[in-house]
Enzyme design. Structure first.
Site, PDB file in Angstrom:
ATOM      1  N   HIS A 196      35.076  47.684  52.161  1.00  0.00           N
ATOM      2  CA  HIS A 196      33.952  47.172  51.385  1.00  0.00           C
ATOM      3  C   HIS A 196      32.686  47.941  51.473  1.00  0.00           C
ATOM      4  CE1 HIS A 196      37.163  44.237  51.401  1.00  0.00           C
ATOM      5  NE2 HIS A 196      36.830  43.924  50.188  1.00  0.00           N
ATOM      6  N   GLU A 440      48.005  41.218  45.773  1.00  0.00           N
ATOM      7  CA  GLU A 440      47.531  42.064  46.506  1.00  0.00           C
ATOM      8  C   GLU A 440      48.215  42.441  47.743  1.00  0.00           C
ATOM      9  OE1 GLU A 440      43.336  41.511  47.422  1.00  0.00           O
ATOM     10  OE2 GLU A 440      43.522  39.482  47.575  1.00  0.00           O
ATOM     11  N   ASN A 463      43.479  47.777  46.107  1.00  0.00           N
ATOM     12  CA  ASN A 463      42.997  48.217  47.488  1.00  0.00           C
ATOM     13  C   ASN A 463      43.824  47.490  48.761  1.00  0.00           C
ATOM     14  OD1 ASN A 463      40.849  48.987  46.033  1.00  0.00           O
ATOM     15  ND2 ASN A 463      39.634  47.342  46.468  1.00  0.00           N
ATOM     16  N   ASP A 464      43.869  46.218  48.440  1.00  0.00           N
ATOM     17  CA  ASP A 464      44.630  45.781  49.612  1.00  0.00           C
ATOM     18  C   ASP A 464      46.227  45.807  49.407  1.00  0.00           C
ATOM     19  OD1 ASP A 464      43.296  44.460  51.572  1.00  0.00           O
ATOM     20  OD2 ASP A 464      42.277  43.062  49.932  1.00  0.00           O
ATOM     21  N   ARG A 474      42.436  50.107  55.408  1.00  0.00           N
ATOM     22  CA  ARG A 474      41.663  50.720  54.462  1.00  0.00           C
ATOM     23  C   ARG A 474      40.140  51.079  54.998  1.00  0.00           C
ATOM     24  NH1 ARG A 474      40.773  45.480  50.338  1.00  0.00           N
ATOM     25  NH2 ARG A 474      38.733  46.521  49.983  1.00  0.00           N
ATOM     26  N   CYS A 511      41.644  44.812  39.455  1.00  0.00           N
ATOM     27  CA  CYS A 511      40.135  44.676  39.721  1.00  0.00           C
ATOM     28  C   CYS A 511      39.881  45.446  40.750  1.00  0.00           C
ATOM     29  CB  CYS A 511      39.731  43.440  39.735  1.00  0.00           C
ATOM     30  SG  CYS A 511      40.774  42.439  41.217  1.00  0.00           S
TER      31      CYS A 511
HETATM   32  C1  PEP Z   1      41.460  44.599  46.055  1.00  0.00           C
HETATM   33  O1  PEP Z   1      42.147  44.232  47.139  1.00  0.00           O
HETATM   34  O2  PEP Z   1      41.708  45.461  45.515  1.00  0.00           O
HETATM   35  C2  PEP Z   1      40.370  43.638  45.770  1.00  0.00           C
HETATM   36  C3  PEP Z   1      39.927  43.820  44.615  1.00  0.00           C
HETATM   37  O3  PEP Z   1      39.765  43.040  46.653  1.00  0.00           O
HETATM   38  P1  PEP Z   1      38.818  43.249  47.754  1.00  0.00           P
HETATM   39  O4  PEP Z   1      38.658  44.802  47.750  1.00  0.00           O
HETATM   40  O5  PEP Z   1      37.545  42.512  47.879  1.00  0.00           O
HETATM   41  O6  PEP Z   1      39.515  42.992  49.094  1.00  0.00           O
HETATM   42 MG    MG Z   2      41.544  42.344  48.466  1.00  0.00          MG
END
Ligand code: PEP
Ligand code: MG
Length: 580
Positions: A196, A440, A463-464, A474, A511
């Site tokens: 993040h 995710e 991402n997750d 990550r 997203c």
């Molecule tokens: C993701 O996991 O891709 C996501 C958009 O949520 P975050 O990055 O806030 O975990």
């Molecule tokens: Mg996420």
């Protein structure tokens, strides 16, 4: 002496400026001068941190006292820490140091601790000598509390000089703090590309390189740095020739960016006429101006947890409502997708008077919807605030980290309760509000039917999804080289989810960070994706790719690509997609 370091490129662009060393390695704190008019604020910051630790110790003592005989040892040590905290040597002298030396609170406290520790070393009695460790632990607690209340960053010394933050590690909460400060870029020793911290850097549109290992040890305050966020390179103390070359490249990049601005009002349509929705990810209400600047088609992800970080009290319903309403009204009818709280893992929340649970594996722990379902009053407060904001725009509600059908059912039940409460209080909200779920966790992507039947839309958090599919933390730079969006397993989960959504007539967006990477735009278009959500700073570049793409050509090639399981074939086909 000139030298270069290589790390992970996480946020593009070039920054040229002087190093400002900060640290989150406890007790290895930075030192800066506080201007006289801010000295009282600095003392108040110190007092607040002491009060927070006092509250934490009180809570711990209550737990220990309720725990019977086995807890008597804990109670004794908590009592000792409480006494040390109240000792004027720790709670009063640092205040005086802040005042007389005009230094920051962390520095004052650690200076005082060093002095005390030295005195302990000279004591003969082994029991008393060992109490040194307790002093250090108490100081650590206060420093930690201070770091949760970020200090004012020093202002730039010269107007043309950019400040490059150099840290061992930064939390997402620290990074969000940069939004209020003029930072040219930052580098950290730790961190992964989709941590993040990196995500916030991209949203700030400042260059950043993470995973540099020993940068903080090798760089001194004020060193001249060139930070190349596109290549992941940091040059320390460059010579004039290199400096000139990078100044030129920086100007070229700025020119390219300003050319892209011409696309702002152009609709994102492929060459064969498919309309693509390009929406924005935001962390705070103030990000809306950037969203409007690039004329995004809406907000595909509002990460509400950033309203909850860097503080010890939860934001109440009114404060949350104001934040959500501001965004909903500002978007004037365009969709605003508000995600319920996704704390846990690298977005740890501090709560006053609570004993922090030590989780063995936070990414697999009580995160996101799991946390919310375990805290019904907090969850209901947020749901009520989001529902109330839905009366002021086109709000959609998004639930993170779902894996089980019953988690969806429980969540929907809480939404029904929140709606019922608002109805009985005659507070208006959108009765037809769309409820969506994040895909995710691989389990969700593989058992999608239960999601498609219960929800109005889906949003894929790549991402997750990649983290959990490939078992790669990550945030951990040691395994960052294994984090691969083009892994065949990831591609199949993505394509299957997009296609199943299309068959069921349930809108699906992406997203995660993949959506904002222009090198992956054609791949996602070819899978059938019509909605992308990314940081506002990435929208124009992705739009440029959409405008140059022909879906009918991409579909067949991507259809074949997702059946390959040899990475080499996938990469060859990706190269061919780029040439179409
Ligand atoms: C993701 O996991 O891709 C996501 C958009 O949520 P975050 O990055 O806030 O975990
Ligand atoms: Mg996420």
């Amino acid at each position: 002496m000139t030298f270069a370091l290589h790390g992970l490129a996480v946020s593009q662009g070039i920054a040229i400026g002087h190093a400002h060393l900060v640290s989150h390695a406890i007790l290895e704190v930075s030192h800066y001068v506080v201007v006289p008019r801010h000295v009282p604020d600095e003392i108040a910051r110190f007092d607040a941190a002491v009060a927070q630790v006092r509250a934490e110790l009180d809570a711990l003592r209550q737990v220990a006292e309720a725990g019977g005989a086995a807890s008597s040892e804990i109670a004794a040590f908590v009592q000792l820490h409480g006494m040390l905290l109240e000792d004027p040597l720790l709670s009063q002298v640092p205040r005086e140091l802040i005042e007389t030396r005009r230094c920051n609170a962390e520095w004052a406290l650690v200076q005082q601790m060093d002095l005390l520790v030295e005195q302990f070393d000279q004591i003969d009695d082994p029991y008393l000598r060992e109490r040194k460790a307790d002093v250090v632990q108490v100081v650590e607690k206060v420093v930690k509390a201070l770091l949760g209340r970020p200090a004012r960053l020093p202002t730039r010394r010269r107007p043309d000089e950019q400040m490059i933050v150099v840290a061992h590690d930064l939390s997402p909460a620290d990074t969000i703090h940069f939004k209020q400060n003029q930072i040219g870029g930052f580098i950290t020793d730790l961190g992964g590309a989709t941590s993040h911290t990196a995500i916030v850097a991209r949203s700030l549109a400042i260059p950043a390189v993470v995973g540099l290992h020993h940068a903080r040890q090798l760089i001194r305050d004020d060193d001249l740095l060139i930070l190349d966020g596109s290549k992941g390179v940091l040059i320390v103390d460059p010579d004039d020739r290199v400096l000139e070359e990078y100044r030129l490249r920086k100007r070229e990049l700025e020119l390219e960016r300003s050319k892209l601005k011409r696309l702002t009002s152009t609709r994102a349509t492929t060459l064969d006429g498919l309309a693509i929705s390009l929406q924005a990810n935001i962390e705070l209400p103030q990000d809306v101006s950037q969203v409007k600047g690039v004329e995004a088609d809406g907000i595909g992800l509002f990460r509400t947890e950033f309203l909850f970080l860097s503080r010890t009290e939860l934001p109440d319903e009114e404060e949350q409502f104001e934040a959500y309403r501001t965004v909903a009204s500002a978007l004037k009818g365009k969709p605003v997708t508000i995600r319920t709280l996704d704390v846990g893992a690298d977005k740890a929340m501090q709560r006053a008077g609570r004993v922090e649970r030590v989780e063995p594996n936070p990414a697999l722990g009580l995160r996101a919807i799991r946390y919310c379902l375990a805290e019904p009053p907090m969850f209901l407060t947020q749901l009520r605030a989001i529902l109330r904001a839905s009366a002021y725009g086109k709000v959609r509600l998004l639930i993170p980290m779902l894996a089980h059908a019953y988690e969806i059912d429980q969540t929907l039940q809480y939404i029904r309760i929140a709606k019922e409460q608002l109805r009985s209080e005659k507070i208006k909200f959108d009765e037809e509000i769309d409820i969506g779920g994040m895909i995710e966790i691989p389990a969700a992507a593989l058992a999608l039917g239960a999601f498609l039947r219960r929800l109005d839309f889906l949003s894929i958090g790549t991402n997750d999804l990649i983290q959990y599919t490939l078992a790669i933390d990550r945030t951990d730079e040691a395994v960052a080289h294994l984090y691969d969006p083009l892994h065949p397993a990831v591609l199949r989960l993505l394509a299957d989810t997009i296609q199943a959504g299309a068959r069921a007539d349930i809108p699906v967006s992406v997203c995660g960070e993949m959506a904002g990477d222009p090198d992956l735009t054609r791949l996602l278009l070819g899978m059938g994706l019509r909605q992308f959500s990314m940081h506002p700073s990435q929208i124009l570049e992705v739009k440029q790719e959409v405008l140059r793409s022909d879906f009918s050509q991409l579909r067949a090639k991507v259809g074949r690509l997702i059946r390959y399981d040899e990475p080499e074939r996938i990469r060859e086909t990706m190269a061919r997609l780029a040439e179409l």
